[in-house]
Design a protein around this motif. Structure first.
Motif, short mmCIF file in Angstrom:
data_model
loop_
_atom_site.label_atom_id
_atom_site.label_comp_id
_atom_site.label_asym_id
_atom_site.label_seq_id
_atom_site.Cartn_x
_atom_site.Cartn_y
_atom_site.Cartn_z
N LEU A 253 -1.84 20.80 27.85
CA LEU A 253 -3.00 19.93 28.04
C LEU A 253 -2.92 18.66 27.19
O LEU A 253 -3.69 17.72 27.40
N ARG A 254 -1.99 18.63 26.21
CA ARG A 254 -1.87 17.45 25.36
C ARG A 254 -1.53 16.19 26.17
O ARG A 254 -1.87 15.07 25.78
N LEU A 255 -0.86 16.38 27.28
CA LEU A 255 -0.51 15.23 28.13
C LEU A 255 -1.75 14.55 28.69
O LEU A 255 -1.73 13.36 29.00
N LEU A 256 -2.84 15.32 28.82
CA LEU A 256 -4.04 14.79 29.46
C LEU A 256 -5.05 14.22 28.47
O LEU A 256 -5.85 13.37 28.84
N ASP A 257 -5.05 14.69 27.22
CA ASP A 257 -6.01 14.25 26.20
C ASP A 257 -7.43 14.30 26.75
O ASP A 257 -8.17 13.31 26.72
N LEU A 258 -7.82 15.48 27.25
CA LEU A 258 -9.10 15.62 27.92
C LEU A 258 -10.29 15.31 27.03
O LEU A 258 -11.30 14.77 27.48
N ASP A 259 -10.21 15.66 25.75
CA ASP A 259 -11.34 15.44 24.84
C ASP A 259 -11.27 14.11 24.10
O ASP A 259 -12.16 13.77 23.32
N GLY A 260 -10.20 13.35 24.34
CA GLY A 260 -10.07 12.04 23.70
C GLY A 260 -9.68 12.06 22.24
O GLY A 260 -9.63 11.02 21.59
N HIS A 261 -9.38 13.25 21.70
CA HIS A 261 -9.05 13.36 20.27
C HIS A 261 -7.78 12.58 19.91
O HIS A 261 -7.73 11.90 18.88
N LYS A 262 -6.78 12.68 20.76
CA LYS A 262 -5.49 12.05 20.46
C LYS A 262 -5.64 10.55 20.33
O LYS A 262 -5.09 9.92 19.41
N ASN A 263 -6.39 9.95 21.23
CA ASN A 263 -6.58 8.51 21.21
C ASN A 263 -7.32 8.07 19.95
O ASN A 263 -6.98 7.07 19.32
N LYS A 264 -8.34 8.85 19.54
CA LYS A 264 -9.11 8.51 18.34
C LYS A 264 -8.24 8.62 17.08
O LYS A 264 -8.33 7.78 16.18
N VAL A 265 -7.43 9.67 17.01
CA VAL A 265 -6.56 9.86 15.85
C VAL A 265 -5.53 8.74 15.76
O VAL A 265 -5.29 8.18 14.68
N LYS A 266 -4.94 8.39 16.90
CA LYS A 266 -3.94 7.32 16.90
C LYS A 266 -4.55 5.98 16.49
O LYS A 266 -3.93 5.21 15.74
N ASN A 267 -5.75 5.69 16.96
CA ASN A 267 -6.41 4.43 16.58
C ASN A 267 -6.72 4.39 15.10
O ASN A 267 -6.56 3.35 14.44
N ALA A 268 -7.19 5.53 14.55
CA ALA A 268 -7.47 5.59 13.11
C ALA A 268 -6.20 5.43 12.30
O ALA A 268 -6.19 4.76 11.25
N MET A 269 -5.11 6.01 12.77
CA MET A 269 -3.84 5.88 12.06
C MET A 269 -3.32 4.44 12.09
O MET A 269 -2.69 3.97 11.14
N LYS A 270 -3.58 3.73 13.18
CA LYS A 270 -3.17 2.31 13.24
C LYS A 270 -3.87 1.52 12.15
O LYS A 270 -3.28 0.63 11.53
N ILE A 271 -5.15 1.85 11.93
CA ILE A 271 -5.89 1.16 10.86
C ILE A 271 -5.31 1.50 9.50
O ILE A 271 -5.11 0.61 8.65
N MET A 272 -5.05 2.79 9.26
CA MET A 272 -4.47 3.19 7.97
C MET A 272 -3.13 2.50 7.74
O MET A 272 -2.87 1.96 6.66
N ASN A 273 -2.30 2.50 8.76
CA ASN A 273 -0.97 1.88 8.62
C ASN A 273 -1.07 0.37 8.43
O ASN A 273 -0.25 -0.23 7.73
N LYS A 274 -2.08 -0.24 9.05
CA LYS A 274 -2.26 -1.68 8.91
C LYS A 274 -2.46 -2.06 7.44
O LYS A 274 -1.93 -3.08 6.98
N TYR A 275 -3.19 -1.24 6.71
CA TYR A 275 -3.46 -1.56 5.31
C TYR A 275 -2.40 -1.01 4.36
O TYR A 275 -2.12 -1.63 3.32
N HIS A 276 -1.81 0.10 4.68
CA HIS A 276 -0.88 0.75 3.75
C HIS A 276 0.56 0.25 3.87
O HIS A 276 1.23 0.03 2.86
N ASP A 277 1.05 0.11 5.11
CA ASP A 277 2.49 -0.05 5.32
C ASP A 277 3.08 -1.27 4.62
O ASP A 277 4.11 -1.18 3.94
N SER A 278 2.44 -2.42 4.77
CA SER A 278 3.01 -3.63 4.18
C SER A 278 3.03 -3.55 2.66
O SER A 278 4.00 -4.00 2.01
N LEU A 279 1.97 -2.94 2.07
CA LEU A 279 1.94 -2.79 0.61
C LEU A 279 3.04 -1.85 0.12
O LEU A 279 3.70 -2.12 -0.88
N ILE A 280 3.23 -0.75 0.85
CA ILE A 280 4.25 0.22 0.45
C ILE A 280 5.64 -0.38 0.61
O ILE A 280 6.51 -0.25 -0.28
#
Length: 524
Positions: A253-280
């Motif tokens: 069922l992960r291919l379908l992301d029926l509950d939208g969790h995967k999309n929310k997690v990926k978007n939050a990780m993009k924000i984290m990486n936006k602030y962390h990656d360049s500094l690291i």
């Protein structure tokens, strides 16, 4: 063109047929497995039974009931109440989920059989957040977990490092006072949730990146747009890290992301990486080209660790993943405990008066609370313990994965089971606590005069857990929680707005604050 279309249709229908056949084979396998298990149980009644629980549907188990409920956590607790049990078995897809609300059985899991339950299940969210299980908390049992846990416990959160970083924590405690004072001066209500969450975020950023702000911040000492986005992303990850997602129990069922969790997690990780990656990446470059050679924060510590051959011990991916995981670990409990404690004290003003009396007796009103004062705050520590018990940050602790068939509480816990210690279930268990829904800090006070710890080894409630998967940051977590609570209570008076009849616990706590110390103590 016609040939291309025919080839596409053949490929499409082949894939559909493949999926259908795969599902049929999966269903047949599950049915055979279920029949074999029940046959063995009937043939040999001496084999321990599974814990009590609702009868599962074929293939999907109890997923339909769970998904039909408004809150999976509440549904699980209600199910346990219906079966009148401290341990249950709920089958979700092919996974046995074992919730536990009995402290005796919980201790059996994490003490007697700790080695058998020292792993973590793999889920969609944890895979993404840990960058493929490179971290200490989310990684399954194995060499990677052992390596990262040792680094966190020995190199990042050791007593020596804790003392080394005291100045940075003090800076953020002072900035908190400055921020709340400015809110008072401007006549604004203080949003306690923003104040507490961003104090924790500031401590994290100062300890890892040696900065309070990713952007320019605000003149009143509060968070800027960047810091708000950063902390909000962390709480999105925390909300989804072990959420009851159907795809974690039926993987296709992960291919379908029926509950939208995967999309929310990926978007939050993009924000984290936006602030962390360049500094690291910039910091790693500085260490590699020799422009930096002195450790000033925990990011420096991670980057400068060496293996036996004097090569970097951690890859860039490991450094990035571990910094995100530690951010998640640092912001939730202290901010949650302080907001709830303040709310409960306003409901029972005598508790607030008692806390203020303790603070004034120990600290006085001529200076600010310091970390060295924390062990002396017996009543304040008791209040924090009671909040951990009554108002935990989540319904369940991160799950433990059973690595073997194990007998616990005279029940069979099959290999691969997800064991969930109930934070609310343990803390509000009426068989353990009298008046479990009443906020009573006095129940934690000791008559022998010993210091009161926020840990609870007997697992009558959960603060930092215990065993191999227990939190290695007990000292830091305790310090941040009590320091934050003490500074707010000692530095300000707190009241609900005159136009508010009562506190709404479903919304962030917004209060009227006024300084109660000398004005010069708030200016930094």
């Amino acid at each position: 063109m016609m040939s291309y279309t025919l080839n596409f249709l053949r490929l499409y229908y082949s894939l559909v047929l493949y999926c259908i056949l795969s599902l049929l084979l999966f269903f047949v396998f599950m049915i055979i497995k279920s029949i074999r298990y029940h046959h063995l149980m009937n043939m040999n009644p001496k084999i321990p039974k599974l814990p009590p629980g609702p009868k599962p549907w074929p293939i999907v188990g109890n997923l339909p009931e769970m998904l039909a409920s408004k809150s999976p956590s509440e549904w699980i607790h209600k199910t346990m109440e219906e079966f009148n049990t401290g341990i249950a078995c709920i089958r979700l897809g092919n996974v046995h989920v074992i919730p536990v609300n009995c402290p005796t059985i919980a201790c059996e899991f994490l003490k007697k059989h700790d080695a058998d339950f020292a792993s973590r299940p793999k889920t969609m969210a944890t895979d993404i957040i840990s960058n493929g299980y490179l971290t200490s908390v989310l990684a399954p049992s194995g060499q990677q977990w052992k390596k990262m846990r040792k680094i966190v416990a020995k190199d990042l959160l050791s007593p020596i490092r804790h003392q080394w970083l005291e100045g940075k924590r003090n800076e953020e405690a002072d900035n908190l006072m400055f921020y709340v004072y400015n809110k008072c001066k401007d006549g604004d209500l203080v949003n306690v949730r923003i104040a507490t969450q961003h104090y924790c975020g500031n401590v994290y950023r100062k300890m890892f990146f040696n900065t309070r702000y990713f952007g320019n911040g605000t003149k009143d000492g509060g968070p800027g747009v960047e810091e708000k986005e950063h902390v909000d992303a962390v709480f999105v990850l925390l909300d989804h890290i072990y959420a009851f997602s159907a795809s974690d129990y039926i993987p296709w069922l992960r291919l379908l992301d029926l509950d939208g969790h995967k999309n929310k997690v990926k978007n939050a990780m993009k924000i984290m990486n936006k602030y962390h990656d360049s500094l690291i990446e910039e910091r790693i470059k500085q260490w590699n080209d020799g422009s930096k050679n002195v450790e000033e924060d925990l990011l420096d510590v991670l980057i400068s660790l060496k293996d036996a051959n004097n090569n970097p011990l951690l890859t860039t991916k490991e450094v990035k993943a571990q910094t995100i995981e530690l951010m998640m670990a640092m912001v939730d409990n202290p901010s949650n405990v302080v907001e709830w404690t303040l709310a409960e004290m306003l409901k029972q003003p005598n508790l607030l008066e008692k806390a203020i009396e303790e603070l004034d007796n120990i600290v006085g009103k001529e200076r600010l609370v310091q970390e060295s004062d924390i062990p002396k705050f017996k009543f304040l520590n008791a209040c924090a313990r009671e909040t951990f018990r009554l108002h935990p940050i989540s319904a369940f602790n991160p799950p433990h994965l059973s690595m073997n068939d194990t007998i616990v509480g005279n029940f069979l816990i099959p290999k691969g089971s997800h064991v969930l210690l109930g934070r609310t279930g343990l803390g509000r268990n009426p068989k353990v606590w009298t008046e479990p829904y009443k906020f009573q800090p006095e129940r934690h006070l000791k008559n022998d005069g010993q210091d009161i710890s926020l840990t609870e080894p007997s697992l009558k409630f959960i603060s930092f857990s215990t065993g191999r998967r227990g939190c290695p940051g007990v000292k830091l977590g305790t310090t941040m929680t009590i320091f934050l609570l003490a500074r707010l209570l000692h530095g300000f008076t707190w009241n609900i707005h005159p136009n508010t009849s009562k506190i709404n616990f479903d919304e962030p706590l917004k209060l009227v604050a006024k300084p109660r110390l000398r004005i010069d103590l708030y200016n930094f």
